[in-house]
Design a protein around this motif. Structure first.
Motif, PDB file in Angstrom:
ATOM      1  N   ASP B  35       0.860  -1.188   0.000  1.00  0.00           N
ATOM      2  CA  ASP B  35       0.000   0.000   0.000  1.00  0.00           C
ATOM      3  C   ASP B  35       0.891   1.231   0.000  1.00  0.00           C
ATOM      4  O   ASP B  35       1.923   1.253   0.674  1.00  0.00           O
ATOM      5  CB  ASP B  35      -0.929   0.007   1.229  1.00  0.00           C
ATOM      6  N   ASN B  37       0.005   3.974   1.213  1.00  0.00           N
ATOM      7  CA  ASN B  37      -0.393   4.785   2.374  1.00  0.00           C
ATOM      8  C   ASN B  37      -0.384   3.932   3.634  1.00  0.00           C
ATOM      9  O   ASN B  37      -0.231   2.730   3.564  1.00  0.00           O
ATOM     10  CB  ASN B  37      -1.792   5.363   2.123  1.00  0.00           C
ATOM     11  N   ALA B  43     -10.940   4.243   2.775  1.00  0.00           N
ATOM     12  CA  ALA B  43     -12.319   4.215   3.268  1.00  0.00           C
ATOM     13  C   ALA B  43     -12.373   3.603   4.664  1.00  0.00           C
ATOM     14  O   ALA B  43     -13.233   3.947   5.478  1.00  0.00           O
ATOM     15  CB  ALA B  43     -13.201   3.408   2.319  1.00  0.00           C
ATOM     16  N   THR B  44     -11.441   2.717   4.956  1.00  0.00           N
ATOM     17  CA  THR B  44     -11.419   2.048   6.257  1.00  0.00           C
ATOM     18  C   THR B  44     -11.264   3.040   7.404  1.00  0.00           C
ATOM     19  O   THR B  44     -11.772   2.822   8.497  1.00  0.00           O
ATOM     20  CB  THR B  44     -10.302   0.975   6.254  1.00  0.00           C
ATOM     21  N   HIS B  50     -19.864  -0.330  11.590  1.00  0.00           N
ATOM     22  CA  HIS B  50     -21.045  -1.055  12.039  1.00  0.00           C
ATOM     23  C   HIS B  50     -21.050  -2.407  11.347  1.00  0.00           C
ATOM     24  O   HIS B  50     -21.015  -2.474  10.123  1.00  0.00           O
ATOM     25  CB  HIS B  50     -22.289  -0.246  11.647  1.00  0.00           C
ATOM     26  N   GLU B 333     -19.025  -0.952  -1.238  1.00  0.00           N
ATOM     27  CA  GLU B 333     -19.849   0.210  -0.907  1.00  0.00           C
ATOM     28  C   GLU B 333     -19.878   0.510   0.582  1.00  0.00           C
ATOM     29  O   GLU B 333     -18.818   0.659   1.178  1.00  0.00           O
ATOM     30  CB  GLU B 333     -21.268   0.042  -1.460  1.00  0.00           C
ATOM     31  N   THR B 338     -17.982  -4.771   7.404  1.00  0.00           N
ATOM     32  CA  THR B 338     -18.669  -6.026   7.689  1.00  0.00           C
ATOM     33  C   THR B 338     -18.164  -7.143   6.786  1.00  0.00           C
ATOM     34  O   THR B 338     -17.733  -8.205   7.265  1.00  0.00           O
ATOM     35  CB  THR B 338     -20.186  -5.865   7.439  1.00  0.00           C
TER      36      THR B 338
HETATM   37  C1  LIG Z   1     -19.136   7.327   5.495  1.00  0.00           C
HETATM   38  C2  LIG Z   1     -18.946   5.856   5.398  1.00  0.00           C
HETATM   39  C3  LIG Z   1     -19.556   5.025   6.339  1.00  0.00           C
HETATM   40  C4  LIG Z   1     -19.394   3.646   6.276  1.00  0.00           C
HETATM   41  N1  LIG Z   1     -19.950   2.874   7.249  1.00  0.00           N
HETATM   42  C5  LIG Z   1     -19.775   1.510   7.191  1.00  0.00           C
HETATM   43  C6  LIG Z   1     -20.322   0.668   8.212  1.00  0.00           C
HETATM   44  O1  LIG Z   1     -20.930   1.141   9.166  1.00  0.00           O
HETATM   45  N2  LIG Z   1     -20.172  -0.672   8.107  1.00  0.00           N
HETATM   46  C7  LIG Z   1     -19.484  -1.225   7.067  1.00  0.00           C
HETATM   47  O2  LIG Z   1     -19.375  -2.456   7.007  1.00  0.00           O
HETATM   48  N3  LIG Z   1     -18.911  -0.459   6.116  1.00  0.00           N
HETATM   49  C8  LIG Z   1     -19.050   0.897   6.153  1.00  0.00           C
HETATM   50  N4  LIG Z   1     -18.506   1.687   5.169  1.00  0.00           N
HETATM   51  C9  LIG Z   1     -17.811   1.057   4.059  1.00  0.00           C
HETATM   52  C10 LIG Z   1     -16.401   0.668   4.398  1.00  0.00           C
HETATM   53  O3  LIG Z   1     -15.728   1.742   5.034  1.00  0.00           O
HETATM   54  C11 LIG Z   1     -15.660   0.294   3.135  1.00  0.00           C
HETATM   55  O4  LIG Z   1     -16.441  -0.563   2.376  1.00  0.00           O
HETATM   56  C12 LIG Z   1     -14.369  -0.428   3.468  1.00  0.00           C
HETATM   57  O5  LIG Z   1     -13.559   0.358   4.310  1.00  0.00           O
HETATM   58  C13 LIG Z   1     -13.617  -0.764   2.208  1.00  0.00           C
HETATM   59  O6  LIG Z   1     -12.351  -1.277   2.550  1.00  0.00           O
HETATM   60  P1  LIG Z   1     -11.272  -1.519   1.451  1.00  0.00           P
HETATM   61  O7  LIG Z   1     -10.149  -2.201   2.113  1.00  0.00           O
HETATM   62  O8  LIG Z   1     -11.908  -2.160   0.285  1.00  0.00           O
HETATM   63  O9  LIG Z   1     -10.894  -0.077   0.928  1.00  0.00           O
HETATM   64  P2  LIG Z   1      -9.940   1.076   1.552  1.00  0.00           P
HETATM   65  O10 LIG Z   1     -10.024   1.110   3.019  1.00  0.00           O
HETATM   66  O11 LIG Z   1     -10.261   2.281   0.807  1.00  0.00           O
HETATM   67  O12 LIG Z   1      -8.518   0.531   1.201  1.00  0.00           O
HETATM   68  C14 LIG Z   1      -7.961   0.608  -0.072  1.00  0.00           C
HETATM   69  C15 LIG Z   1      -6.484   0.781   0.082  1.00  0.00           C
HETATM   70  O13 LIG Z   1      -5.888   0.629  -1.182  1.00  0.00           O
HETATM   71  C16 LIG Z   1      -4.802   1.487  -1.276  1.00  0.00           C
HETATM   72  N5  LIG Z   1      -4.512   1.662  -2.700  1.00  0.00           N
HETATM   73  C17 LIG Z   1      -5.254   2.266  -3.654  1.00  0.00           C
HETATM   74  N6  LIG Z   1      -4.641   2.189  -4.833  1.00  0.00           N
HETATM   75  C18 LIG Z   1      -3.481   1.505  -4.650  1.00  0.00           C
HETATM   76  C19 LIG Z   1      -2.428   1.057  -5.502  1.00  0.00           C
HETATM   77  N7  LIG Z   1      -2.423   1.322  -6.790  1.00  0.00           N
HETATM   78  N8  LIG Z   1      -1.419   0.385  -4.947  1.00  0.00           N
HETATM   79  C20 LIG Z   1      -1.403   0.105  -3.621  1.00  0.00           C
HETATM   80  N9  LIG Z   1      -2.376   0.476  -2.788  1.00  0.00           N
HETATM   81  C21 LIG Z   1      -3.400   1.164  -3.295  1.00  0.00           C
HETATM   82  C22 LIG Z   1      -5.260   2.710  -0.569  1.00  0.00           C
HETATM   83  O14 LIG Z   1      -4.168   3.486  -0.100  1.00  0.00           O
HETATM   84  C23 LIG Z   1      -6.085   2.137   0.581  1.00  0.00           C
HETATM   85  O15 LIG Z   1      -5.336   1.986   1.760  1.00  0.00           O
HETATM   86  C24 LIG Z   1     -18.637   3.073   5.233  1.00  0.00           C
HETATM   87  C25 LIG Z   1     -18.011   3.907   4.306  1.00  0.00           C
HETATM   88  C26 LIG Z   1     -18.151   5.287   4.388  1.00  0.00           C
HETATM   89  C27 LIG Z   1     -17.453   6.141   3.386  1.00  0.00           C
END
Ligand SMILES: Cc1cc2nc3c(=O)[nH]c(=O)nc-3n(C[C@H](O)[C@H](O)[C@H](O)COP(=O)(O)OP(=O)(O)OC[C@H]3O[C@@H](n4cnc5c(N)ncnc54)[C@H](O)[C@@H]3O)c2cc1C
Ligand SMILES: Cc1cc2nc3c(=O)[nH]c(=O)nc-3n(C[C@H](O)[C@H](O)[C@H](O)COP(=O)(O)OP(=O)(O)OC[C@H]3O[C@@H](n4cnc5c(N)ncnc54)[C@H](O)[C@@H]3O)c2cc1C
Ligand code: FES
Lengths: 516, 374
Positions: B35, B37, B43-44, B50, B333, B338
């Motif tokens: 990563d 970052n 988004a995490t 929840h 999304e 979860t």
């Molecule tokens: C306001 C809001 C409220 C929410 N509430 C809930 C909730 O109550 N319950 C629930 O289950 N979900 C909730 N969600 C959804 C949840 O936050 C996300 O679905 C989840 O965090 C997604 O995780 P992820 O690991 O897919 O993405 P991210 O956490 O976005 O991780 C993606 C990672 O990829 C890295 N990255 C991107 N491009 C590259 C690249 N080219 N090379 C290397 N690294 C890269 C980024 O730096 C980042 O660290 C909510 C979201 C929002 C916005």
């Protein structure tokens, strides 16, 4: 003389002057520990100016009120015990949700911050016929230097400017906290009568500076104040009469504070300045050459402090005490000794309050707002003055305030000779910065158990394993508390070179109702 | 120069990438997580955390229910800073229409073994006295919980590290079609599979992916322990625009272990900056105050935004991408916290052939493609 009022603290009646801050009144009667931290440590007020959030109390049933900004009022009910009882909220009749947008006021020029810089700016813009508002979150104007003890007359220089201000049509909005901007050319504010919107054509930012605090073992004990912090609390009614105080840290503020506290009856034991004697002598030499009046000012303060040791190259390494501080241990690099005391007034220089300029995306250069010779920032129609553009004292603030006031009122011809004075003031600010550079040893005062983030009780040991501010914040909650990193941010920058992340509205905590 | 190798390279150290790393490393695969970052800073870092079961569609139910049970299974291993609290969820019905939804939801959950309970107006007022009076009732789902996602992501990665996974942060990486990963400094790595757990950024690498960033706002208060007990969610969102393309707000209030309250939420497409927008903040808070007027006096200490990776059918993309050897684990999304654990199990099953409790079929990216050869 202000009237006397009666309020209750934990159901026990106390008397105070109206206009004394609640923080001062509570410390006076109930000791310095006014709240508990999130891990249950005793804490007390530190900054005296609304940025540390260590003075939060329950006032009339409303939790988390900053007591240093609240004047005592008859019948107020104060509680210093953390309430965790849900029913206490549920049964209490809450105010109805505040009406959606609040009132709107329209001005030509809005000046933010009623310190010397803001007062000067407001006077000039108003003299030029503009409709001006002067805003400050403190109940009393004057900023950090001219705000004065309610029971005493104000300093003479301040009185001159205040007279001038009184003769203008400037609208003064005190106890009004700016939260951000919700629409172009407007400010969103929280005021005693509810939320309001202030519309402006030109904005002059004069929001001053806060102190830099550095963590060392014991620095979170009640009784360790900022230097300007203790002064501010005394100005708001806290008595240091007969108290043993050690003044420590860095910068010319230490002398001013020590003299002020002594003037208010404190037994000032020592002034410990971290900068080495050699640098101070060089600084004195350049003052003699460039700005002898500043040197005489310092000598005057020194005279007021005759009999009090002033040690250069000396800094605090720990403080001790059970419920509140009882001693401070200092070092000069070779010798280490302990001074018994009732309070430590300790600040390591000033850092500008950049939150609003950053929110308005004004360019920042080397830690200060970048301005042109008319004090205009990189954003057209927005000006920055005083400590925001460089730490340089009251003269610099007054000069820059006037320049911005005239410029914002489209009267550049009236600026005239102020430009030369402004160059001198800046030169002084650079000299200051050089003379009081913080020594490397101060980076190593904290041990693993020393708290760095006071809002969330995050220790140095927990933070040192991270590589950056964002990482550390996400994993430890450092900087996530109500002060929004105002206290730990500058410390982390000094300790680890971490820069804090973005500024978002609201820039100060506020009731949810004020945001809807 | 010898090129180091591994079985799986995971792009993204968000909660989804972290969950995949833990599950794959546990199977004995050699895993590296990359990563640019810090851990959990996408988004995490923004999400509410929840952990909830949803019933918008059968596949959504299947994945959320499975994941929620996986969270329950690990709950007693989670370190304190993950701030796990089993708060339960209270769905609020404002009127009789919404009560009908409560009954429908109740029946749906009961049939599938989820523990729910219908509350009438009086019972709602008793369990959450700070809600306004005059609500019709609600549905309590007792098994649900709240976590602090960035620390959960870190914990998942720590588990992966115990199984010898490698984590490399702070370096720019470029995945290539031939399953090599190019690093910003010119070095490279070759791997058996590449998993794209890059959240809302996934479409940068795969421009044809049907993923749209959907912005959300949240605001958090100072500490008011005991103010609410459940994660409270309005059912009115079913009637509002929350399900559609238009921007919308819905009342969603979460008690944090710290005693703080997290208030949401808003949904907006087609916004590309992460600034807090006062206009949306205002709407969102106003919606909250409609349900809980007493919130007006609580001190809000911070607001922020985040981007959800939205797909047209509100289901994630889990499985083979168009390029051979590349897998997707994105499109979660508003449910990715979860569904991270369930997603990880599906990925393991796909890569190792191990059987999984639910079928990967509904989530395969191929549903949006002309077809794929896997
Ligand atoms: C306001 C809001 C409220 C929410 N509430 C809930 C909730 O109550 N319950 C629930 O289950 N979900 C909730 N969600 C959804 C949840 O936050 C996300 O679905 C989840 O965090 C997604 O995780 P992820 O690991 O897919 O993405 P991210 O956490 O976005 O991780 C993606 C990672 O990829 C890295 N990255 C991107 N491009 C590259 C690249 N080219 N090379 C290397 N690294 C890269 C980024 O730096 C980042 O660290 C909510 C979201 C929002 C916005
Ligand atoms: C704690 C402290 C004590 C000091 N004591 C002395 C002293 O004894 N002697 C001396 O020579 N110099 C002292 N100084 C330095 C002195 O403040 C400067 O030399 C100069 O007077 C600064 O003027 P200013 O107008 O730029 O800012 P300030 O005087 O700091 O005024 C800025 C004002 O803006 C207000 N403000 C900031 N943000 C907001 C917001 N969001 N909404 C509403 N209002 C806001 C602040 O409350 C403050 O009143 C002190 C500085 C500090 C920080
Ligand atoms: S003492 Fe009141 S906020 Fe610092």
């Amino acid at each position: 003389m202000a009237e006397r009022v009666t309020l209750t603290v934990n159901n026990q009646p106390i008397e105070a002057y109206a206009d004394t801050s609640v923080a001062a009144a509570v410390m006076q009667t109930h000791g310095l520990a006014v709240r508990q931290s999130v891990t249950g440590q005793a804490r007390g007020p530190v900054c005296g100016m609304g940025v540390c959030f260590e003075c939060r109390l329950t006032v009339d049933g409303v939790l988390h009120q900053r007591a240093c900004l609240l004047p005592c009022r008859d019948g107020m009910k104060i509680d210093t015990r953390a309430s965790s009882e849900p029913e206490a909220f549920a049964k209490r009749d809450a105010k109805p949700a505040t009406n959606a947008s609040g009132s709107e006021r329209v001005y030509d020029v809005v000046v933010l911050g009623a310190g010397p810089a803001g007062i000067a700016a407001a006077c000039c813009a108003a003299d030029a016929g503009r409709r001006v508002a002067l805003i400050d979150d403190n109940p009393r104007g004057g900023g950090q230097i001219w705000r004065h003890d309610p029971a005493k007359p104000p300093p003479r220089e301040a009185e001159g400017w205040r007279d001038r201000l009184r003769r203008t049509s400037v609208e003064i909005l005190s106890s009004t906290l700016i939260l951000g901007s919700f629409a172009p050319k407007t400010l969103r504010a929280e005021s005693p009568t509810g939320p309001c919107t202030l519309r402006f054509q030109r904005l002059i930012l004069a929001c001053g500076a806060r102190e830099r605090f550095l963590p060392f073992p014991g620095w979170t004990l009640p009784g360790i104040f900022g230097a300007g912090g203790l002064q501010a609390l005394v100005k708001s009614g806290y008595s240091v009469h007969g108290k043993k105080v050690v003044v420590a840290g860095s910068g010319p503020l230490l002398l001013a504070v020590a003299a002020y506290l002594r003037g208010h009856g404190a037994d000032v034991r020592l002034v410990a300045e971290q900068a080495p004697r050699s640098k101070l002598l060089r600084f004195g030499g350049s003052l003699l050459w460039h700005q002898p009046s500043k040197l005489f000012e310092a000598m005057g303060l020194r005279w007021q402090l005759r009999g009090v040791p002033y040690r250069a190259g000396c800094w605090p390494i720990r403080t001790d005490g059970a419920q509140q501080v009882t001693s401070v241990t200092l070092t000069d690099g070779s010798r280490t000794w302990t001074e018994p005391c009732d309070a430590v007034a300790c600040g390591f220089g000033l850092v500008p309050n950049l939150e609003l300029p950053m929110l308005f995306v004004c360019a920042i250069e080397r830690g200060f707002v970048k301005v042109d010779e008319h004090q205009q920032t990189s954003v057209a129609g927005m000006y920055a003055v005083g400590e925001l553009t460089g730490i340089g004292g009251v003269d610099k603030s007054l000069i820059e305030g006037q320049i911005a006031g005239w410029a914002a009122a489209d009267q550049p011809v009236r600026i005239g000779g102020l430009l030369n004075e402004s160059v001198r003031a800046r030169r002084f600010s650079e000299l200051l910065d050089d003379a009081f550079t913080l020594r490397d040893e101060l980076r190593h005062l904290a041990d693993d158990a020393t708290i760095v983030c006071r809002c969330e009780d995050v220790t140095y040991g927990a933070l040192k394993r991270f590589v950056g501010q964002r990482d550390a914040k996400l994993q430890t909650r450092c900087g996530m508390g109500p002060c929004q990193g105002r206290i730990c941010g500058p410390a982390l920058q000094f300790l680890f070179g971490w820069l804090s992340d973005s500024v978002r509205p609201p820039i100060f905590p506020t009731a949810l109702g004020n945001l809807s | 120069m010898s090129v180091p190798t591994c079985d799986v390279a995971i792009l993204g150290a968000g909660i989804v990438g972290a969950a995949c790393a833990r599950a794959l490393a546990c199977e004995g695969l050699r895993v590296i997580v990359l990563d640019g970052n810090p851990i959990g800073s996408g988004a995490t870092a923004a999400g509410m955390g929840h952990i909830t079961v949803m019933d918008d569609s059968e596949p959504q139910f299947a994945l959320t229910r499975y994941s929620q049970q996986l969270w329950n299974d690990v709950s007693d291993q989670l370190p304190a800073d993950v701030e796990y609290v089993q708060t339960g969820t209270l769905w609020i019905a404002a009127d009789e229409d919404e009560m009908a939804t409560v009954r429908r939801k109740h029946a749906f959950y009961q049939e599938r073994g989820v523990d729910t309970e219908i509350l009438d107006a009086k019972a709602v007022a008793e369990v959450e006295p700070n809600l306004r009076t005059g609500l019709a009732g609600g549905l309590r789902v007792s098994d649900e919980s709240v976590i602090y996602p960035p620390c959960a992501a870190r914990w998942l990665l720590e588990q992966a590290q115990l199984d010898r996974a490698t984590i490399s942060l702070g370096t720019q990486v470029f995945p290539m079609a031939d399953r090599t990963i190019q690093f910003g400094d010119g070095s490279s790595l070759s791997c058996g599979s590449v998993i794209h757990a890059t959240g809302a950024w996934a479409s940068r690498l795969f421009p044809s992916l049907p993923i749209r960033p959907r912005k959300g706002h949240l605001v958090i208060t100072d500490r008011y322990p005991g103010w609410v007990r459940h994660q409270i969610v309005e059912l009115g969102y079913l009637k509002s625009a929350h399900g559609s393309d238009r921007e919308s707000v819905a009342f969603n209030l979460q008690p944090r272990k710290t005693g703080q309250l997290l208030l949401g939420s808003s949904r907006q497409f087609d916004v590309d900056h992460k600034d807090v927008e006062p206009r949306m903040l205002k709407r969102m808070i106003a919606r909250g105050l409609e349900y809980m007027p007493r919130l007006a006096r609580l001190s809000a200490i911070r607001a922020w935004t985040g981007f959800r990776a939205a797909t047209p059918d509100s289901l994630p993309l889990i499985g083979p991408a168009e390029i051979r050897g590349h897998l997707l684990a994105t499109g979660h999304e508003g449910l990715g916290i979860t569904t991270s654990l369930g997603t990880a199990e599906l990925i393991v099953s796909h890569l190792t052939g191990k059987s999984s409790a639910i079928s990967i079929e509904p989530y395969l990216p191929a549903r949006f493609q002309g077809g794929t050869d896997g």
